[in-house]
Design an enzyme around this catalytic site. Structure first.
Site, PDB file in Angstrom:
ATOM      1  CE1 TYR A 109      -3.702  -2.238  -0.419  1.00 27.52           C
ATOM      2  CE2 TYR A 109      -2.761  -3.429   1.450  1.00 27.52           C
ATOM      3  CZ  TYR A 109      -3.648  -3.371   0.383  1.00 27.52           C
ATOM      4  OH  TYR A 109      -4.466  -4.424   0.108  1.00 27.52           O
ATOM      5  CD  GLU A 159      -6.141 -13.347  -7.514  1.00 29.67           C
ATOM      6  OE1 GLU A 159      -6.633 -12.275  -7.144  1.00 29.67           O
ATOM      7  OE2 GLU A 159      -5.471 -14.081  -6.766  1.00 29.67           O
ATOM      8  CD  GLU A 218      -5.588  -4.487  -3.089  1.00 29.90           C
ATOM      9  OE1 GLU A 218      -4.484  -5.053  -2.962  1.00 29.90           O
ATOM     10  OE2 GLU A 218      -6.257  -4.090  -2.125  1.00 29.90           O
TER      11      GLU A 218
END
Lengths: 622, 622
Positions: free
Chosen positions: B319, B429, B420
């Site tokens: 982050y 993904e 993300e």
């Protein structure tokens, strides 16, 4: 060469203006089917970009032009040759992918039995094609895919007038081998072999016999004109067709007709085909069993059925050989003992329904020798037959003993001990263990018939068998079990990578101080051309007595004998072989109190794991 | 190097007159276990023939000398070195077979945790030994077998003063490779590596890291005396031990004690061992997951749990990098548009529990920029958290949208789109598919963070992973399914055969006319030493914005970041590689309306079949 079905020869058409008429014309000329382009090249379209992107109108002729059963049975669809899904150009490639998928989908829609496409080059130039075909095959593909492969690399012919020696030309078998390996040997993938004018070496042709060749493509230019003006094939091409007839191939005739009628080609091929048929006792017996995997019999644990006895008693050679061996043994015993004995004691152990008893009685008659036969049999159903024969025909010359030979306590010692306990691999029905037990009833100078036997083993390439073994799935068993089990099989669709070699030998009677039927042997085979190892074929040769033998080893096979098919030992992973490689095979025969089994392992050209450790997948029960 | 357990170091004893005393002495000197001969060579006997055939009396010490738990935990049994089951002499061989079976059976009886035997020579000299060991392992074997392998071929040391160059000395890794291949990678078979004085090349040592090395055997002669008079290891040997500490090895000290007390060796090794422990955030996070196969997450199809969010929010790097990227993006937008905008619109798609919203708000503060954030999240449970944060802390700067980003209809266009959605393999993904859908809400000059990502792939040798994949049996599935599925795994016990290479790249926003996320790439890897290919490890590197990256590709791995383990793509059949070989890997990313999946295939050094055709074994659901 056991085919019985009529010829199936298709006609290749490069252009089909009216499908219905073309089909009628071909069938009128006796052809069984036709090959047609799925889509006319003029209708070619592009998806990604290009001049014919978004072309309007129908893609090809409608399905209505033929009835469904004609589409299903009479049409092979040809994939457009402009499709190049391995093109370097990304647009061309994507376009080709779309076009190929469209044509494959059309073939499904029409319900064709097969489509065909031509391979140009090795797998490195065709891997995306292989991937797409494989995807289609893995999904719900209901047609066969005939991959056209030229017998000779076109490059070789082009080079033939230059310095051919210096340029390595890839053999077209490699093209096929790469393609089907990527497609993981799918059963719906078959070869349509394009027969060349100049034929390759016979070793190369033989290698194709280990592959799923479903079709020979014969260009009309192969034919020569005979004295009567008809098209015929050269002697060499006739021999080629004979070889492939064994695999029940179909044919496709391609190219321009050069005679008064296209029917003449078909007539000639039909004539050739009928001449390929051999119809001896072995062929009649084996028909329908080609490359069909059977589990080896376990006559020691299981009792054979009446039908099984009947089939094997019909063997035209086996009992003749046994009778000759018994005659010779009787003569030699008398010679050796110098005085003729009043009565010879003969034991038939595992007498079944009596064929060896009959052979012994015949031999006695021929040699004018008094004998007493003990017919020992453990199967009560067979004993029933023996007792009937004894009562009706044999009288007190024969004593029927209903007993397992291993439990029997014989009342006297035998001069000759006769048995037929051999399996396809010689000792694999536990003849050594049985005879070791019974030999205590044999006189010191007594004779065992057979007196020795040797197993043989040789490396084999066979896509067919490899696939059959993979298919043998048993839900309750580990999938590797299939690859650790030998099979009895009438080998047809195979290529012998090297000659079989002798493996384990057993002699009877066995006079060793400690009898040990464990064996361990290492065999080395030379690889003469690039090929793939799928397993090992096993055979045996037995010496009944003196020079009288029974053999299923190919180089010495007893003519017309059909009692044994070869045995096949698979390996878990097929091995790519290169010319000059050595195959080193380790083979064990192992025994414990309850079972006998084989273990095998390859240490060259690459190391493999042990097959069937501890007999986990296959044992022969004592 | 994540070990936490104390050292385990055994003492090798060549002669054990009184076992109980010897054990007491060793444990008193701090050693954790001892290695003892199972049978004293004086008690050697022969079975087939020879002078000691039928020797009377007991074979060895009785089991009564130790209690069961001591036998179970403190003793490693050594197989007699006179056993040569591959001897050419048939009697010697059979004798050895009997003796070996007797010793193995004794080890079972005593309930030892392990036995050890020394390998001398390659598999061609040890195949019968491998067969017997494998038979034992396949049956009910309850102990580990530690195969002792010298790190350096003794022949090499013998030759070192002569013309070493001209004589090919077989690498001892080949001895092991042959042996375990014949034993089919049995999990109970492990290596006890005998550490040599002269260490081999570091590439050779690394290759051992892909093998099940359970133990390092350290001869006392390896130790040198330090200034204080204590035994220590050379720098090179210390580095070696650090490398192997990662595999949680045990040690065996062997040879004559050359110091006041044998304890001194143990003290030093204990000190070394404790120094091998690294305890950073990645190590703490990964502990217990070493080489453990996990199915990749499918956050698009499944909703993550609270715990999963919590774990990944703790990443100390991720982050921070996102925040830096957002700062940079805000600055650049303002520079480019020349006038500072009143308010930037930022969309966080897949906001989870809000870490990226927080990063955006921080970035805005740092750049003194007004922003409006849309936090879009499909998981209603995470939305609950977002709404609480919005109410309590964020106020109307943030608008929480409870919606699948693909179904969302945004009320305005965004300047920055933050997500993300990356998996271990970058696009796995389905970040490309998601962002392609959402980019219609991005202004023409808008920025996507991440703006691009690339997957990496490299060939790997790992007996451990190969075995783990084989073990993943699912009764309802075809056994090959395991080999056609990628796994997320903290790779430890592995050797990188070649450096990973970039594979598929995706850019956002994607301005192609027709967006196509299918991919097909071919990668070629050079093999630098003989090894075995078991599969491919996958990584990704993402450019968040400008030069701010996230990477798990080893050469550029973001320090201390633990959010992603590598991905592992197995292959169905391991491939023996030779130095100089090329590995050619074909990799496809394929998409249809419902799923995305990978297919892969090797065409060199040998051709393999397509893995996962049509996504039959593994797909990622849209």
């Amino acid at each position: 060469m056991t085919n019985q079905r009529p010829i199936s020869c298709g006609l290749d058409l490069c252009s089909v203006p009216d499908l219905s008429n073309c089909l009628f014309a071909a069938t009128s000329s006796r052809f069984e089917f036709i090959c047609i382009p799925l889509v006319h090249p003029l209708f070619k379209r592009e998806f990604i970009s290009g001049v014919v992107k978004n072309r309007p109108g129908p893609l090809t002729r409608p399905d209505l032009v033929l009835c469904t059963s004609d589409w299903n049975n009479l049409i092979i669809g040809k994939i457009s040759s402009h499709i190049k899904v391995d093109a370097k150009d990304l647009n061309y490639r994507k376009n080709s992918e779309e076009t190929l998928n469209q044509e494959l989908s059309l073939a499904s829609h029409l319900g064709l039995a097969g489509i065909t496409l031509k391979l140009i080059g090795g797998i490195e130039k065709n891997i995306n094609l292989a991937r797409i075909i494989n995807d289609k095959l893995s999904a719900t593909c209901n047609f066969q895919i005939w991959v056209q492969i030229p017998m000779e690399n076109p490059l070789k012919q082009a080079l033939s007038y230059r310095e051919e020696e210096n340029i390595m030309v890839e053999n077209t078998w490699e093209w096929w081998n790469g393609f089907r390996t990527v497609c993981d040997y799918d059963k719906k993938l078959a070869i349509a072999l394009i027969v060349s004018h100049d034929l390759p070496e016979s070793e190369e042709i033989d290698r194709w016999l280990g592959e799923p060749v479903r079709c020979l493509i014969l260009p009309t230019t192969l034919f020569i004109t005979n004295k009567k003006g008809y098209p015929v094939l050269s002697k060499a091409h006739q021999i080629l067709i004979k070889k492939f007839a064994m695999l029940e191939v179909q044919f496709i005739l391609t190219g321009a007709n050069r005679y008064s009628s296209i029917t003449l080609y078909h007539n000639y091929l039909d004539y050739l085909w009928k001449n390929c048929q051999i119809d001896g006792p072995v062929e009649r017996f084996a028909r329908g069993y080609e490359d069909y995997l059977q589990c080896p019999l376990q006559p020691l644990m299981d009792n054979l059925e009446s039908q099984t006895y009947e089939i094997f008693e019909k063997d035209p050679i086996k009992y003749t050989q046994y009778q000759a061996a018994i005659v010779q043994a009787i003569i030699n015993i008398n010679l050796k003992r110098e005085t003729k004995l009043d009565k010879l004691i003969i034991m038939v152990v595992g007498a079944g329904r009596g064929p060896l008893v009959r052979a012994a009685l015949n031999a006695a008659k021929l040699t004018n020798q008094e004998i007493k036969v003990y017919a020992v049999e453990k199967n009560p159903n067979a004993v029933n037959t023996l007792q009937a024969l004894q009562g009706d025909m044999w009288g007190d010359k024969v004593s029927v003993v209903s007993c397992d030979m291993r439990d029997w306590c014989a009342p006297e010692q035998a001069d000759i001990l006769i048995s037929e306990l051999l399996g396809s691999f010689g000792d694999n029905e536990l003849s050594p263990e049985c005879l070791d037990g019974v030999q205590r009833f044999l006189k010191d100078d007594g004779i065992s018939i057979p007196c020795s036997y040797t197993s043989y083993i040789g490396p084999v390439q066979s896509s067919k068998l490899y696939n059959e073994v993979r298919q043998c799935k048993d839900k309750d068993k580990h999938p590797l079990v299939n690859f650790e089990t030998p099979y009895v099989v009438h080998l047809q669709n195979k290529y012998d990578i090297a000659k079989p070699q002798p493996l384990f030998k057993f002699k009877h009677p066995n006079k060793d101080e400690i009898i040990d039927n464990n064996r361990y042997e290492v065999k080395t085979f030379d690889v003469e051309q690039d090929s793939i190892l799928h397993g090992f074929s096993g055979y045996f040769k037995a010496i009944l007595y003196d020079n009288i033998t029974l053999s299923i080893e190919p180089s010495t096979h007893s003519p017309e004998m059909f009692s044994w098919f070869p045995i096949f030992f698979p390996i878990k992973e097929s091995i790519q072989l290169k010319k000059g490689n050595k195959i080193v095979l380790h083979f064990w025969r192992r025994c414990n109190a309850k079972n006998v089994w084989y273990e095998w392992c390859i240490s060259e050209p690459i190391i493999g794991s042990i097959h069937n450790p501890n007999g986990r997948s296959y044992t022969i029960g004592l």
